[in-house]
Structures are given as structure tokens and as C-alpha cells.
Design a protein around this motif. Structure first.
Motif, PDB file in Angstrom:
ATOM      1  N   GLY A   1       2.299  -2.300  20.874  1.00  0.00           N
ATOM      2  CA  GLY A   1       2.300  -3.748  20.657  1.00  0.00           C
ATOM      3  C   GLY A   1       2.721  -4.093  19.246  1.00  0.00           C
ATOM      4  N   HIS A   2       2.145  -5.162  18.709  1.00  0.00           N
ATOM      5  CA  HIS A   2       2.444  -5.579  17.341  1.00  0.00           C
ATOM      6  C   HIS A   2       1.171  -6.111  16.697  1.00  0.00           C
ATOM      7  N   VAL A   3       1.124  -5.994  15.374  1.00  0.00           N
ATOM      8  CA  VAL A   3      -0.010  -6.526  14.624  1.00  0.00           C
ATOM      9  C   VAL A   3       0.499  -7.298  13.421  1.00  0.00           C
ATOM     10  N   CYS A   4      -0.345  -8.172  12.919  1.00  0.00           N
ATOM     11  CA  CYS A   4      -0.114  -8.845  11.640  1.00  0.00           C
ATOM     12  C   CYS A   4      -1.120  -8.307  10.640  1.00  0.00           C
ATOM     13  N   ILE A   5      -0.640  -7.956   9.470  1.00  0.00           N
ATOM     14  CA  ILE A   5      -1.500  -7.467   8.393  1.00  0.00           C
ATOM     15  C   ILE A   5      -1.147  -8.248   7.150  1.00  0.00           C
ATOM     16  N   LEU A   6      -2.142  -8.797   6.488  1.00  0.00           N
ATOM     17  CA  LEU A   6      -1.874  -9.549   5.267  1.00  0.00           C
ATOM     18  C   LEU A   6      -2.819  -9.096   4.164  1.00  0.00           C
ATOM     19  N   ALA A   7      -2.337  -8.143   3.380  1.00  0.00           N
ATOM     20  CA  ALA A   7      -3.038  -7.771   2.151  1.00  0.00           C
ATOM     21  C   ALA A   7      -2.690  -8.837   1.119  1.00  0.00           C
ATOM     22  N   TYR A   8      -3.641  -9.694   0.805  1.00  0.00           N
ATOM     23  CA  TYR A   8      -3.338 -10.890   0.011  1.00  0.00           C
ATOM     24  C   TYR A   8      -3.803 -10.770  -1.437  1.00  0.00           C
ATOM     25  N   THR A   9      -4.983 -10.221  -1.634  1.00  0.00           N
ATOM     26  CA  THR A   9      -5.545 -10.137  -2.974  1.00  0.00           C
ATOM     27  C   THR A   9      -5.373  -8.720  -3.548  1.00  0.00           C
ATOM     28  N   ASP A  10      -5.649  -8.584  -4.844  1.00  0.00           N
ATOM     29  CA  ASP A  10      -5.614  -7.252  -5.461  1.00  0.00           C
ATOM     30  C   ASP A  10      -6.576  -6.313  -4.754  1.00  0.00           C
ATOM     31  N   ARG A  11      -7.737  -6.817  -4.356  1.00  0.00           N
ATOM     32  CA  ARG A  11      -8.722  -5.978  -3.676  1.00  0.00           C
ATOM     33  C   ARG A  11      -8.181  -5.473  -2.348  1.00  0.00           C
ATOM     34  N   HIS A  12      -7.501  -6.361  -1.617  1.00  0.00           N
ATOM     35  CA  HIS A  12      -6.915  -5.942  -0.340  1.00  0.00           C
ATOM     36  C   HIS A  12      -5.944  -4.783  -0.524  1.00  0.00           C
ATOM     37  N   TRP A  13      -5.077  -4.904  -1.513  1.00  0.00           N
ATOM     38  CA  TRP A  13      -4.082  -3.847  -1.726  1.00  0.00           C
ATOM     39  C   TRP A  13      -4.735  -2.546  -2.177  1.00  0.00           C
ATOM     40  N   ARG A  14      -5.775  -2.669  -3.010  1.00  0.00           N
ATOM     41  CA  ARG A  14      -6.471  -1.450  -3.445  1.00  0.00           C
ATOM     42  C   ARG A  14      -7.110  -0.742  -2.248  1.00  0.00           C
ATOM     43  N   ALA A  15      -7.543  -1.529  -1.259  1.00  0.00           N
ATOM     44  CA  ALA A  15      -8.124  -0.930  -0.058  1.00  0.00           C
ATOM     45  C   ALA A  15      -7.043  -0.377   0.870  1.00  0.00           C
ATOM     46  N   LEU A  16      -5.883  -1.007   0.891  1.00  0.00           N
ATOM     47  CA  LEU A  16      -4.838  -0.627   1.830  1.00  0.00           C
ATOM     48  C   LEU A  16      -4.111   0.656   1.425  1.00  0.00           C
ATOM     49  N   PHE A  17      -3.837   0.821   0.131  1.00  0.00           N
ATOM     50  CA  PHE A  17      -3.032   1.969  -0.295  1.00  0.00           C
ATOM     51  C   PHE A  17      -3.620   3.312   0.146  1.00  0.00           C
ATOM     52  N   PRO A  18      -4.922   3.573  -0.048  1.00  0.00           N
ATOM     53  CA  PRO A  18      -5.459   4.861   0.407  1.00  0.00           C
ATOM     54  C   PRO A  18      -5.401   5.031   1.926  1.00  0.00           C
ATOM     55  N   VAL A  19      -5.581   3.931   2.662  1.00  0.00           N
ATOM     56  CA  VAL A  19      -5.539   3.998   4.128  1.00  0.00           C
ATOM     57  C   VAL A  19      -4.203   4.551   4.605  1.00  0.00           C
ATOM     58  N   PHE A  20      -3.140   4.177   3.898  1.00  0.00           N
ATOM     59  CA  PHE A  20      -1.799   4.603   4.297  1.00  0.00           C
ATOM     60  C   PHE A  20      -1.273   5.769   3.451  1.00  0.00           C
ATOM     61  N   GLY A  21      -2.210   6.513   2.868  1.00  0.00           N
ATOM     62  CA  GLY A  21      -1.847   7.758   2.217  1.00  0.00           C
ATOM     63  C   GLY A  21      -1.268   7.650   0.823  1.00  0.00           C
ATOM     64  N   HIS A  22      -1.525   6.549   0.128  1.00  0.00           N
ATOM     65  CA  HIS A  22      -0.994   6.376  -1.228  1.00  0.00           C
ATOM     66  C   HIS A  22      -2.086   5.913  -2.196  1.00  0.00           C
ATOM     67  N   PRO A  23      -3.123   6.719  -2.375  1.00  0.00           N
ATOM     68  CA  PRO A  23      -4.174   6.321  -3.320  1.00  0.00           C
ATOM     69  C   PRO A  23      -3.652   6.189  -4.744  1.00  0.00           C
ATOM     70  N   GLU A  24      -2.555   6.882  -5.062  1.00  0.00           N
ATOM     71  CA  GLU A  24      -2.009   6.809  -6.419  1.00  0.00           C
ATOM     72  C   GLU A  24      -1.447   5.423  -6.750  1.00  0.00           C
ATOM     73  N   PHE A  25      -1.139   4.632  -5.704  1.00  0.00           N
ATOM     74  CA  PHE A  25      -0.590   3.295  -5.940  1.00  0.00           C
ATOM     75  C   PHE A  25      -1.629   2.345  -6.519  1.00  0.00           C
ATOM     76  N   VAL A  26      -2.916   2.667  -6.362  1.00  0.00           N
ATOM     77  CA  VAL A  26      -3.975   1.775  -6.838  1.00  0.00           C
ATOM     78  C   VAL A  26      -3.847   1.516  -8.330  1.00  0.00           C
ATOM     79  N   ALA A  27      -3.534   2.543  -9.093  1.00  0.00           N
ATOM     80  CA  ALA A  27      -3.416   2.400 -10.551  1.00  0.00           C
ATOM     81  C   ALA A  27      -1.968   2.310 -11.011  1.00  0.00           C
ATOM     82  N   ASP A  28      -1.028   2.322 -10.101  1.00  0.00           N
ATOM     83  CA  ASP A  28       0.390   2.280 -10.456  1.00  0.00           C
ATOM     84  C   ASP A  28       0.739   0.899 -11.008  1.00  0.00           C
ATOM     85  N   PRO A  29       1.280   0.809 -12.227  1.00  0.00           N
ATOM     86  CA  PRO A  29       1.597  -0.504 -12.816  1.00  0.00           C
ATOM     87  C   PRO A  29       2.582  -1.319 -11.986  1.00  0.00           C
TER      88      PRO A  29
END
Length: 404
Positions: free
Chosen positions: A249-277
Motif C-alpha cells: 500500500g502507501h503511507v504518509c510520514i511527516l517528520a516535522y520537528t527536530d525531535r521527529h527527525w532525531r527519532a526517525l534517523f535511527p529507525v532507518f539505519g542512520h543514527p549518525e545523521f542525528v548529529a550531522d550538521p
């Protein structure tokens, strides 16, 4: 405010308000439908041909199209030939105790019929007079006809899609009609409140073009908010924005705030992106939104819809399933809140409506009556206005009014 047999049954906050509705198609009827849901007595004044929306779309019987049934509930229909002096006299009689008069005719047409604001104000100074039109009367386009398609183009809705995708697509909903219809509803309610304080009615002009430019430019004006311009027009978030395909099917995902993105990056295998400038804040992420959406798309494609939503929900990242229109009837939340209501129509049988979504604690909105047949309430409305039965039948025989 004037009560009638229909309005007396209403419990909504506008119970007792009487509205003469001379609009057609979707814009005006949606605005008055909302007022009807909120308890107002809506008298729908139609020509012998009826509202053009009656003949549109799927129907069981002529003149009762599906969209008409949705947009004209909680209304009573009277057919009057306003081009005949006797018909105009009937409308003037109805105006005497009405609270609101709303039409969607161009200025020249309504003047020819003798129902400009000055004409109507002379009959009832407390009346609120609303003209829902294509373009404001002070501009060069004032006399142009307008429909949803035209306004989507003129007001930049299609232009935004063209800039994004290269294709001049319409929005997949009658967004101009419905947005301006909502504007009609809130403008009428604001004018009623003003009248409670001043005791006086007033004229309201609601132009589609101006309303939709205001609507569209809220976010799309962007860099041109500033003078001189500080950047391009267009909302940056729409660039690359998409629903994401899952395995089923299809989904909508909206990482909107800094907190959302910090939570999303590790889920998709990129924990290093949390501190990436490059991704540390919204300003930097906006520069790379396309690649971030690509990253989400690649990961979501490997998941089922159910698993993806579960993962996002656990991480507290806003998400949702892409529902097909037909899925919404059985959608769990919609079913739990009784959003779709089946009712019996006297000529159309069992029909489905979407109930008023607004919940009032003390003055509940209602789906009281289904959409009327053409002229269904002509006799009732005329009797309430003081016409004797014999006079009503004479007017019907003369073709001044029509009863369904």
C-alpha cells in the motif's frame, strides 16, 4: 431571529436563524449547508430548472445527483420564477422576516431582478446580504463568470502544481468551491454576531479569486513576503513531498520537528545523521529535503503498511495510511465516531451522508432532513409567509411557483 416549523426542531447554535439561499452548484450550497447543520432554517430558492448540481453525477432519479444530496441536506426547496413580477413579490415577502440573503449571481444579473443590497436593505434593514461571486466588484474581472476550474487556474493552485511537477494539474477536489464555501459560512456567522451588537445588517462580498489567492499564498508567497524578495515563491516542504509505497500500500510520514527527525534517523539505519550538521535543524534539512525523502522511500518500500505504521507510531513520528475513497466507509476511526450516517430519503431510498464533524457540547449540530426534491416545500413556505391555500394554488397554476 425568526423561527419556522423546520428551525423549531433544530438544536444547533444557529437554531432560529432564517436564511434565503439563492446559490447553486457547490460553493454557496456548502456554506449554507453548514449553517443548516448548525440549526438554521435554509429556504433554497430555485428556478424551475433547479440547481444545476441536481443534474450532476450519479443518481437514482433525475434531479437528485449524489453531490446535490450531500450539499443540500437540512434545506427546504421553493421554486419561484423571479423574472415574473408576482415571483419577485414573493421573494420580497420572504425577505421581510429573513435573517440572511445569500446569492451567487453576478452584480448585473441580481440588479436586473431587483435584489441588489440597496433593494433588499429597503425591505429589511437588519438583513445580512451575502454575494458569493467570482471576482471582487472593484476589479476589472468583476463581471466574469467563474467556476472552480477557472479559479484554481487564476489563483495559483494549478501554478503551484506546475512548478512542482511540470504538469498543470487541477487539485483532485473542488478545492476552490469548498474553501470559499467555508468562507461563506464563517462570514455569515461573524455578521450575525456583529448584528447582535449593532442591531444592523450589512452587505458581505465573498469573491472566489481573492479568497483563493489568500488561501494559496499563506505559505506559497514565501520569499516574496519580503521587499525586496528574499527568495523564491512556493512552499519548500512540497518539493519532493510524496506518499511512500510500502509492500502492500502507501503511507504518509511527516517528520516535522527536530525531535521527529532525531527519532526517525535511527529507525532507518542512520543514527549518525542525528548529529550531522547537514540535518541538525530545519533550515539545513530544507536544503536536502529531496534526498531525505528518497531515504525514507527506500526504507519504507521494504516494509508492510502495518509494520511501517507500527514503527513510526512507536517512535512518535506522525504517520498515516493512504486510504482509498471507498476504504473510508469502513475506516475504524470513522466507524467508531459514526461519521457516515445512513438515512431514508422519501424519493431516493436509503442514502449515506457524512454527518456534521463539529461537536458542540450544548447545542449539537444535526442531520435533520435529507436534501429536498425540487419545489418540495413551496406550499409550506408560502403558507408560512401568509399566503392562503387558494392563492398558492393560483400561483402554481400561473407558473409563478412550482411545487414538487
Amino acid at each position: 431571529m425568526t423561527g419556522t416549523s423546520n428551525a423549531a426542531k433544530a438544536t444547533g447554535p444557529l437554531a432560529g436563524v432564517k436564511i434565503l439561499d439563492l446559490t447553486h452548484v457547490l460553493l454557496g450550497p456548502l456554506g449554507t449547508m453548514i449553517c443548516g447543520d448548525f440549526g438554521a432554517d435554509i429556504i433554497k430558492v430555485e428556478s424551475a430548472e433547479g440547481d444545476t448540481l441536481r443534474a450532476t453525477g450519479i443518481m437514482r432519479n433525475p434531479g437528485m445527483g449524489a453531490a446535490f444530496l450531500q450539499a443540500n441536506r437540512n434545506k427546504r426547496s421553493i421554486v419561484i420564477d423571479l423574472k415574473k413580477p408576482e415571483g419577485a413579490a414573493i421573494l420580497r415577502e420572504l425577505i421581510k422576516d429573513a435573517d440572511i440573503f445569500v446569492h451567487s449571481m453576478r452584480a448585473a444579473a441580481v440588479r436586473r431582478l431587483g435584489f441588489s443590497y440597496d433593494d433588499v436593505k429597503a425591505i429589511n434593514p437588519r438583513l445580512i446580504y451575502c454575494a458569493a461571486i467570482g471576482f471582487g466588484t472593484k476589479g476589472p474581472h468583476a463581471d466574469r463568470p467563474a467556476y472552480d476550474d477557472i479559479i484554481q487556474g487564476e489563483a495559483g493552485v494549478i501554478g503551484a502544481e506546475l512548478a512542482l511537477t511540470g504538469a498543470p494539474r487541477f487539485a483532485s477536489s473542488l478545492i476552490a468551491d469548498k474553501t470559499v464555501g467555508l468562507t461563506v459560512a464563517y462570514a455569515l456567522m461573524a455578521a450575525l454576531y456583529a448584528r447582535e451588537k449593532s442591531g444592523k445588517g450589512q452587505a458581505i462580498e465573498i469573491p472566489m479569486f481573492e479568497t483563493m489567492v489568500q488561501f494559496s499564498m499563506m505559505e506559497h508567497l514565501a520569499g516574496m513576503v519580503f521587499e525586496p524578495s528574499q527568495g523564491p515563491v512556493g512552499h519548500m516542504r512540497i518539493r519532493g513531498r510524496r506518499a511512500f509505497a510500502t509492500r502492500d500500500g502507501h503511507v504518509c510520514i511527516l517528520a516535522y520537528t527536530d525531535r521527529h527527525w532525531r527519532a526517525l534517523f535511527p529507525v532507518f539505519g542512520h543514527p549518525e545523521f542525528v548529529a550531522d550538521p547537514r540535518y541538525v535543524n530545519a533550515v539545513e534539512r530544507q536544503k536536502r529535503m529531496g534526498e531525505l525523502y528518497d531515504m525514507i522511500e527506500k526504507n519504507v518500500a521494504q516494509m508492510s503498511t502495518e509494520d511501517c505504521l507500527a514503527v513510526m507510531t512507536k517512535a512518535d513520528i506522525p504517520c498515516g495510511k493512504v486510504n482509498r475513497i471507498e476504504d473510508l466507509i469502513e475506516e475504524p476511526h470513522a466507524k467508531a465516531v459514526g461519521l457516515f450516517q445512513d438515512i431514508d430519503h422519501p424519493s431516493e431510498g436509503r442514502i449515506r451522508n457524512v454527518r456534521p464533524a463539529v461537536e458542540f457540547s450544548d447545542t449539537p449540530a444535526q442531520l435533520r432532513t435529507p436534501a429536498p426534491r425540487l419545489g418540495e416545500h413551496t406550499r409550506d413556505v408560502l403558507r408560512e409567509a401568509g399566503y392562503a391555500d387558494a392563492d398558492v394554488e393560483s400561483l402554481i397554476a400561473a407558473g409563478v411557483v412550482k411545487a414538487g
